[in-house]
Design an enzyme around this catalytic site. Structure first.
Site, short mmCIF file in Angstrom:
data_model
loop_
_atom_site.label_atom_id
_atom_site.label_comp_id
_atom_site.label_asym_id
_atom_site.label_seq_id
_atom_site.Cartn_x
_atom_site.Cartn_y
_atom_site.Cartn_z
N HIS A 49 2.91 23.71 80.40
CA HIS A 49 3.33 24.97 79.78
C HIS A 49 4.22 24.69 78.57
O HIS A 49 4.09 25.35 77.53
CB HIS A 49 4.08 25.83 80.79
CG HIS A 49 3.22 26.43 81.84
ND1 HIS A 49 3.32 27.75 82.22
CD2 HIS A 49 2.21 25.92 82.60
CE1 HIS A 49 2.44 28.02 83.16
NE2 HIS A 49 1.76 26.91 83.41
N ASP A 76 7.16 32.72 78.95
CA ASP A 76 6.12 32.09 79.77
C ASP A 76 5.54 33.10 80.76
O ASP A 76 6.23 34.03 81.20
CB ASP A 76 6.71 30.90 80.52
CG ASP A 76 5.67 30.15 81.33
OD1 ASP A 76 5.01 29.28 80.75
OD2 ASP A 76 5.51 30.45 82.54
#
Length: 449
Positions: free
Chosen positions: A3, A103
């Site tokens: 990520h 995120d």
């Protein structure tokens, strides 16, 4: 780690296309932040301009019982960091705060963005079809009390917006079946509608049906977003030199991500399949003895303790068994002819970028869905096991693995040709006038207007 890398590459892309932007990346600093993360961030700091900054948030792990509580605990630290940034840049000439990019698992930070009166954008590191799937599961859970555990126990099929084919119960992602992960996944998905848009690491040519199926929230497919420059060749000379000695497209590469590992019994079945297939192979093999929550498995100190007796001797000359692998560098090498993968989305995008066909062996998270999408929906991969789960105790047998490897390594297959064609499309999407290039323009205009 995946990520973070994708987020940083997205930041670089935004900065390269809009010179009036500056970006600060806030990083959680807890006990599972590995040395690899620190080394990666240090390398980015050394090579980035002053328009891209990195800040580690204060380490605070008191009273943390779940991933959700970890995120909530960080909200005051995020607020304080943003306040310092905006105070530092409070002069007339300084840029204004235009928004948060959060995120996909950190939607609680939308609350902080709201306090500053700026919009939020979700950064989604999985594909568009899986986002469609999650929005649909959340909808039928809330409206019809849908229980994914009961669905998984049946032979049913689910009609999902964004999928051409019916979705089989056996491919229900591990994350959806987890009592630990399903509730926070649902809550995160509910909050996507509060964002101004969702930035997705995909491209139109790969997921056109899924992308065209979206109505709300607005989406920006700007991928493939990959770090293909830091490919690790210079720091992994032994591996790369071995590949240099192999014929073109002759090597099967087995790599199961930073959290992928198998029991000793399963390792023996994989070894049997590789030996029987006769193909050259590079195998990234991690220790199954998991160290703990969110921590990656380590490399074996002695491969002989897990591999069948005499295996390394019998396969000498056509094999290399390693620990951690520089996946991008290996996929980029002309000797690599196929990837046996856990079907993580980053790995899928990397394999497409380099035109390397995949054999799917999903393990956790949303990987079962990705495997279904690649094998059935898109026809870009072969199946070793589409519904495998790393916590099931199931052992996939030697003959099944061998069949998958042989199918993967067919040099004249239509699937291999399709992957090569999609590779060209993935690169074209990022070029001026390409689909992702244009979507990124739209995103920047929306951000700074």
């Amino acid at each position: 780690m995946g990520h973070l890398v994708s987020a940083v590459e997205t930041a670089k892309l935004l900065l390269s296309r809009c010179h009036s932007l500056s970006i600060t990346v806030l990083i959680f600093n807890n006990s599972v932040v590995t040395s690899k993360v620190h080394n990666y961030v240090d390398s980015q700091i050394a090579s980035s301009s002053n328009r891209l900054r990195f800040i580690y948030l204060p380490r605070d792990e008191t009273g943390i019982s779940s991933f959700s509580s970890l995120i909530e605990k960080q909200k005051p630290h995020v607020k304080e960091s943003v306040m310092k940034i905006t105070e530092f840049g409070s002069s007339v000439e300084s840029p204004r705060l235009v928004g948060f990019i959060v995120d996909m698992f950190c939607t609680a930070m939308i609350d902080v963005a709201n306090e500053f009166g700026v919009p939020s954008y979700i950064f989604y590191t999985s594909g568009a079809a899986f986002l469609n799937f999650m929005l649909h599961v959340q909808k039928i859970h809330d409206e019809e009390n849908f229980n994914p555990t009961e669905f998984n126990a049946s032979d049913g099929e689910l009609q999902v917006p964004g999928l051409v084919n019916s979705f089989p119960s056996k491919a229900m992602p591990t994350a959806i079946l987890s009592k630990q992960w399903f509730p926070p996944l649902l809550e995160n998905t509910r909050r996507y509608g509060e964002a101004k848009g969702v930035i997705i690491n995909t491209f139109f040519e790969l997921e056109s049906h899924a992308i065209e199926s979206f109505k709300d929230p607005p989406i920006y497919p700007v991928g493939p977003i990959l770090d293909v420059r830091s490919n690790g060749r210079n720091t992994n000379q032994e591996i790369m030199q071995w590949l240099d000695d192999q014929p073109p497209s002759s090597v099967v590469f087995l790599c199961f991500g930073s959290n992928g590992s198998f029991s000793k019994d399963q390792v023996k079945e994989i070894a049997c399949a590789l030996e029987d297939s006769g193909h050259r192979f590079l195998w990234s093999l991690a220790d199954h003895r998991a160290p703990g929550f969110l921590e990656s498995p380590s490399d074996y100190e002695d491969l002989q303790e897990v591999l069948p007796e005499g295996f390394l001797e019998r396969t000498s000359g056509i094999e290399k068994v390693i620990g951690w692998a520089p996946q991008v560098a290996v996929l980029a090498h002309p000797a690599t002819g196929g990837l046996v993968s856990h079907s993580g989305w980053n790995s899928i995008l990397e394999s497409i970028w380099f035109g390397v066909p995949v054999a799917t062996w999903p393990m956790y998270a949303e990987q079962q869905f990705n495997a279904f999408q690649m094998v059935i929906e898109l026809g870009l991969a072969v199946e070793i096991k589409m519904d495998y789960r790393n916590d099931s105790g199931e052992i996939v047998k030697c003959d099944q693995i061998e069949r998958g490897i042989r199918c993967l390594m067919k040099h004249d297959s239509d699937r291999r040709k399709k992957v090569k064609e999609m590779s060209e499309k993935s690169r074209g999407a990022l070029m001026e006038g390409g689909s992702s290039y244009c979507w990124l323009d739209n995103l920047i205009k929306d951000m700074i207007k």
